[in-house]
Design an enzyme around this catalytic site. Sequence first.
Site, PDB file in Angstrom:
ATOM      1  N   ASP A  32       0.784  -1.238   0.000  1.00 30.49           N
ATOM      2  CA  ASP A  32       0.000   0.000   0.000  1.00 30.49           C
ATOM      3  C   ASP A  32       0.819   1.293   0.000  1.00 30.49           C
ATOM      4  OD1 ASP A  32      -1.672  -2.075   0.690  1.00 30.49           O
ATOM      5  OD2 ASP A  32      -2.346  -1.183   2.576  1.00 30.49           O
ATOM      6  N   GLN A  48       4.177   0.734   2.299  1.00 27.38           N
ATOM      7  CA  GLN A  48       4.346  -0.516   3.028  1.00 27.38           C
ATOM      8  C   GLN A  48       5.516  -1.265   2.396  1.00 27.38           C
ATOM      9  OE1 GLN A  48       1.790  -2.040   5.710  1.00 27.38           O
ATOM     10  NE2 GLN A  48       2.462   0.076   5.892  1.00 27.38           N
ATOM     11  N   ASP A 155      -5.534   0.912   9.415  1.00 24.25           N
ATOM     12  CA  ASP A 155      -5.443   1.756   8.231  1.00 24.25           C
ATOM     13  C   ASP A 155      -6.117   3.110   8.404  1.00 24.25           C
ATOM     14  OD1 ASP A 155      -4.313  -0.585   7.255  1.00 24.25           O
ATOM     15  OD2 ASP A 155      -6.040  -1.155   6.064  1.00 24.25           O
ATOM     16  N   GLU A 207     -10.469  -2.878   4.245  1.00 20.37           N
ATOM     17  CA  GLU A 207      -9.183  -2.248   4.520  1.00 20.37           C
ATOM     18  C   GLU A 207      -9.142  -0.853   3.900  1.00 20.37           C
ATOM     19  OE1 GLU A 207      -5.930  -5.738   4.952  1.00 20.37           O
ATOM     20  OE2 GLU A 207      -6.271  -5.128   2.890  1.00 20.37           O
TER      21      GLU A 207
END
Lengths: 508, 508
Positions: A32, A48, A155, A207
């Site tokens: 991400d 990430q 998140d 998410e």
Amino acid sequence: MTEKKNDCVFSKMSRQYRPSVHFTPPAGFMNDPNGLIFDGAQYHLYYQHNPDAAFSANICWGHAISTDLLNWKDQPIAVPATIDGQAYTGCAVLDRDNSSGLFPNAHGTNIAALYTRSLPTRQSQYLAVSTNNGQSFEEYQGNPVLDIGSPNFRDPQVFFHEPTRKWVMALAEVEKHQIGFYGSIDLIHWTHLSNFGPAGLPTVNYECPNLIQIRDEHGALHWVLFVSINPGSPMGGSVTQYFIGEFDGAVFTPSDAILRLTDFAKDAYAMQVYSGLQPGEAVTFAWMGNWQYCQELPTQDWRGAMSLPRRLSIRQDPNGYPRLVQTPMNIEKLRRTLLCEKAAYLPKGAHRDISLPTGRAIELVIRLKVDESFQTDPAISGPEINRFEIAFANDAGEKLSVGYDVPSAQIWLDRSKLRGFDHPFYTGRFATPINTALYPDARMLDLHLFLDGCAFEIYANEHLETGTALVYPSKPLDMLRLKADGIGVTIDHFELYTLDKTMCRETL
Amino acid sequence: MTEKKNDCVFSKMSRQYRPSVHFTPPAGFMNDPNGLIFDGAQYHLYYQHNPDAAFSANICWGHAISTDLLNWKDQPIAVPATIDGQAYTGCAVLDRDNSSGLFPNAHGTNIAALYTRSLPTRQSQYLAVSTNNGQSFEEYQGNPVLDIGSPNFRDPQVFFHEPTRKWVMALAEVEKHQIGFYGSIDLIHWTHLSNFGPAGLPTVNYECPNLIQIRDEHGALHWVLFVSINPGSPMGGSVTQYFIGEFDGAVFTPSDAILRLTDFAKDAYAMQVYSGLQPGEAVTFAWMGNWQYCQELPTQDWRGAMSLPRRLSIRQDPNGYPRLVQTPMNIEKLRRTLLCEKAAYLPKGAHRDISLPTGRAIELVIRLKVDESFQTDPAISGPEINRFEIAFANDAGEKLSVGYDVPSAQIWLDRSKLRGFDHPFYTGRFATPINTALYPDARMLDLHLFLDGCAFEIYANEHLETGTALVYPSKPLDMLRLKADGIGVTIDHFELYTLDKTMCRETL
């Protein structure tokens, strides 16, 4: 010996598949986009990242900076994994007025990051501040700032809601299939405001929520809530759904019952929008990946790419539904013309081949009009095949094609004829209807394509349809073939470019 | 000479792909099931049909009857195309009390049909009655019974709503993306009640609504509204979405914001439910087809198949969402055992091959349990591959596989390794999550498969997941291979059957 040869082959493929314009990590694994923020001078791209291996583990925040979203300078790891857990997805905001009190000696930009620290048994939200323009972050002593004792709560995305003068956080109640909204005046103390969901596709996990205002073609602002889901995409695995509606500072209310997806292919996930921009301005990266196969891709030393930077807007489609328009940004200045033409005609049954240089990103802009209504009486002869195909091919018989089926007004994306990667979840073909009522003439179509290493993006119908796909030919695709199958095509506009390399990665 | 050879090859393939248990038309083209009704003694299957060629034109209602939904007797065309238009999709109901007044000398069963007459400029709803047990229909003199002057208004489904003592019709306002509900006491005069939609996926057309009560595992009745959409499926082309909620005799209200699809593959469309059954009893056929390629399938003399007859029920999935359960019906009596086993173990890395007879439908029922948790520390070694695959294969290197990816709890359906049909919209791979929380042990999985000519059906997770796919190997698939990739598998239960042929069609 065999091993060495394999290593060599893998290394070659890793370079062949490296994009030269799309962002990829220096080495290791990337998923991400995180902490996307424009600090007034430069764009930050945190992500990430596992720097040590090309799979997901020991996740930290990688970091790069840019002034144009295309030329990136790698920076040191910004948020490491610690004893408190891996540094999972989160956001960055400008705390201009030092609402947190954590910038007592403000200088430079007051960048605060909020992200999830993930342990096997608990995910909680951490606040950290940077006093060196986002180079590194110091974690707030009172962390976590939000913890509900859940192992699946992550998140955070935060923005300042001007009408109610507070920070709002959206985050995922992963297994409850809800997006929780929380409010704060100091980024430290958070109060629950509301939940949204479950809504849309049934799935396993929610998410990466993003709630943002996006401007439509008339200048009006719409609240848009992005929710990434995984697995459970109808195309398989990961997908991002979005809802358009109202947000009053506490509650998000969709304005219709339409379920929208950001992409008609399956490699665009965890889309995040930049903070620090003007209201209504929406700039985004999506991760080009799908959890079904992202850790098994045929690049052994690096895995994961970002989409091109995309500007988001909202436009009413011909059915009257407001929908997302995604437009790649800042590409123009990278262009070197290969071929530009107007009003070329490709007769029914003809094809045309154009050589492509390899090792460089290719951009194709095409507007076309198919010949007049093509069939007199299908009841007698059966339906005719009337298709226009654009194929990126090589002499190994591989091709990556995009095509337009005229009678049904649908386009396809076909990566199934490439042989560099095979996986039970690696779907080969995707399709979307093209609502031709968009155009002044229903025979018209426009396509905008990018091929850059393993990264392939298609925009169609004036960027109303977006398809994002990872592609792995066993050899570079060095030929472009246009084919008019059963119907003549007037190519009103044809622009073929290579794009100057912006990424300092070794490509082939 | 070449042409003759091709004819011969086509004819051979047409027979190789003919199912022996799934319903197919005697010749020509078939799409939607129509007028599904149980008249007290036998099941009628009417269907959209072009008897003269294997593509859609001059559509009439084909007809077959059965007492078990598997052994079918072909009947003469029941509703022809006329000067008033093609006979498009519709329904049949028992007008027991002669509410229409069109059964003055009632004998046998009072079957009334309501369907769309389609002209290029207008689609309107027609009423017709049969006084010979559904063999033929006489059209009501005052037709159309419902006409709003639209060229896209079709596919009436009618049922008697007992609480409000009236007939209710659901039909598609195709391009408005709405389902219209109309009421009548005599099947002749119709009053508008409400509209549902737009809801769910954005698309081009809404078609084939079906509103029916279905019983859940606790015996409670739920109203379920099926809406077929085309094109616009995320998997490409045609798909059926459904909504669960309340119907008060006038208005349908979904009970949540979840969008459900009936199938995770792409060849189940225009699902219709039987009328004439007990309340809560839901028996259905879906058309095995997709408008993206249904007129180009490699069977030149016939095209189109029905799914197996399926009983529908509702069950709460592990997330708490009520969802459709689809169970194939009446198959048991056709079974001839090839192999039945209990508690066989397939060690990690092993495979096992079983020869299959060709030219007969194959059924496989399997329950398995994978070995204990398979990974100690993915942070060190990267994620492991732990997959169980069931493949139908041949010595030409083709295979049709279904597999279970253990770490992500997803199954796949892969028809991309078959070479008998290639088409830009013919997607090769499909996937769905398997919510293992359904089972007492998360390591368990059950699959129920049917391979019958070109018809392939997979049911998983106690029939909560359904995948319906047309499959075209270039040679018959005569081998079944079970493969344990990276993880040992205990096969608790394994039943492999051939099914006795029920259809009087020439197969190979």
